[in-house]
Write a protein that holds these residues in place. Sequence first.
Motif, short mmCIF file in Angstrom:
data_model
loop_
_atom_site.label_atom_id
_atom_site.label_comp_id
_atom_site.label_asym_id
_atom_site.label_seq_id
_atom_site.Cartn_x
_atom_site.Cartn_y
_atom_site.Cartn_z
N ASP A 92 0.56 -1.12 -0.09
CA ASP A 92 0.46 -0.08 -0.46
C ASP A 92 0.97 1.09 -0.44
O ASP A 92 0.87 2.32 -0.65
CB ASP A 92 -0.70 -0.24 0.92
CG ASP A 92 -1.80 -1.48 1.16
OD1 ASP A 92 -1.53 -2.42 0.95
OD2 ASP A 92 -2.63 -1.10 1.90
N MET A 93 2.03 1.41 0.84
CA MET A 93 3.76 2.00 0.11
C MET A 93 3.39 2.82 -0.77
O MET A 93 3.86 4.23 -0.51
CB MET A 93 4.13 1.89 1.27
CG MET A 93 3.62 1.12 2.44
SD MET A 93 3.09 2.76 4.15
CE MET A 93 1.82 2.44 3.57
N ALA A 98 -1.48 3.31 -2.99
CA ALA A 98 -2.19 4.49 -2.40
C ALA A 98 -1.49 5.40 -1.74
O ALA A 98 -1.77 6.43 -1.39
CB ALA A 98 -3.13 3.52 -1.05
N GLY A 99 0.05 4.75 -1.07
CA GLY A 99 0.96 5.37 -0.73
C GLY A 99 2.05 6.19 0.69
O GLY A 99 1.96 6.77 1.14
N LEU A 137 9.96 -0.12 6.32
CA LEU A 137 10.82 -0.27 4.73
C LEU A 137 11.89 0.83 5.44
O LEU A 137 12.37 1.97 6.17
CB LEU A 137 10.18 0.11 3.39
CG LEU A 137 9.40 0.20 2.51
CD1 LEU A 137 7.94 -0.95 2.82
CD2 LEU A 137 8.51 1.20 2.02
N VAL A 138 12.66 0.58 4.51
CA VAL A 138 13.79 0.77 4.43
C VAL A 138 14.82 1.44 3.65
O VAL A 138 14.00 0.84 2.36
CB VAL A 138 15.48 -0.11 5.48
CG1 VAL A 138 14.66 -0.20 7.08
CG2 VAL A 138 15.44 -1.23 4.73
N ALA A 146 13.23 1.36 -4.97
CA ALA A 146 13.36 3.42 -4.35
C ALA A 146 12.25 4.22 -5.72
O ALA A 146 11.53 4.73 -4.33
CB ALA A 146 14.75 3.51 -4.06
N ALA A 147 12.19 4.07 -6.35
CA ALA A 147 11.62 4.72 -7.28
C ALA A 147 9.61 3.90 -6.77
O ALA A 147 8.99 4.98 -6.77
CB ALA A 147 11.62 4.72 -8.45
N MET A 148 9.85 2.36 -6.89
CA MET A 148 8.57 1.97 -6.67
C MET A 148 7.58 2.47 -5.33
O MET A 148 6.57 2.84 -5.54
CB MET A 148 8.38 0.82 -6.81
CG MET A 148 7.03 -0.14 -6.90
SD MET A 148 7.42 -1.92 -7.06
CE MET A 148 9.07 -2.38 -7.40
N PHE A 149 8.62 2.69 -4.20
CA PHE A 149 8.25 3.30 -3.34
C PHE A 149 8.69 4.55 -3.08
O PHE A 149 8.75 4.55 -1.47
CB PHE A 149 8.72 1.87 -2.14
CG PHE A 149 7.70 0.73 -2.17
CD1 PHE A 149 7.09 -0.26 -1.33
CD2 PHE A 149 8.53 -0.46 -3.43
CE1 PHE A 149 6.10 -1.36 -1.70
CE2 PHE A 149 8.35 -1.98 -3.25
CZ PHE A 149 6.70 -2.75 -2.46
N GLU A 150 8.26 5.18 -2.97
CA GLU A 150 8.87 6.59 -2.92
C GLU A 150 7.58 7.14 -2.26
O GLU A 150 6.78 7.24 -1.69
CB GLU A 150 8.86 7.63 -3.63
CG GLU A 150 9.35 9.03 -3.85
CD GLU A 150 9.19 9.63 -5.56
OE1 GLU A 150 9.59 11.05 -5.26
OE2 GLU A 150 8.89 9.09 -6.48
N GLY A 151 8.39 7.34 -0.79
CA GLY A 151 8.13 7.85 0.28
C GLY A 151 7.54 6.61 1.33
O GLY A 151 6.62 7.13 2.67
N GLY A 152 8.18 5.76 1.02
CA GLY A 152 7.45 4.51 1.42
C GLY A 152 7.99 4.61 3.51
O GLY A 152 7.31 3.96 4.30
#
Length: 213
Positions: A92-93, A98-99, A137-138, A146-152
């Motif tokens: 969802d991150m 959803a983010g 996430l780390v 890194a791009a797929m989970f930006e802000g995660g």
Amino acid sequence: MMKTVLCYGDSLTWGYDPENRARHALEDRWPTALAAGLGEGVHMVADGLNGRTTAFDDFTGDCDRNATRTMPTALHAHAPLDLVIIMLGSNDMKPAVAGTAHAASKGLRRLLQLVRLHAWPVEQDPPQTLVVAPPPLVETADPDFAAMFEGGVEQSAMLASFYADLADEMGAGFFDAGSVAQCSSVDGVHLDAKNTRAIGRGLSPVARLLLGH
């Protein structure tokens, strides 16, 4: 009397290995470690799907990743159930999904309602539920993840507090997997074998309590 536990999750439950992008050996996946911790008399059903979300569509996947649509089928398929463990939220991150941790907690609320309101195929009391917050996430040097989970990284750090409040409100058990396990910096999301096993071991006392086992 044999107790049945459903472990419902994403790639962290499936056993995705960040080192070689393969699948962890069966003995290294957390549901197996949990089964070992609980001992005889417990039947463990592991239902992990890479990319699964709490309640959101992801049309980049080659199967249905939205748990609000797929979980009722799993509940029916494995009934009667004594305990349903849900560890979702990492996917969802993704901003494309959803983010935010807030959105994930809304999705998880829906899943808990689905368990509570399910029309079981056999006579049974509603099963106990256990909400597991995935490890935050780390940072990773992998450009794709890194791009797929930006802000995660920031958002996922809030999952445990949202989920703890939700579990309290919905009468579910709660466990913070981040208290025993850490994501691998290889891709920032997944777990090595040692950390995956640690979640199963950490869950044992909580699951035992909920099962009255």
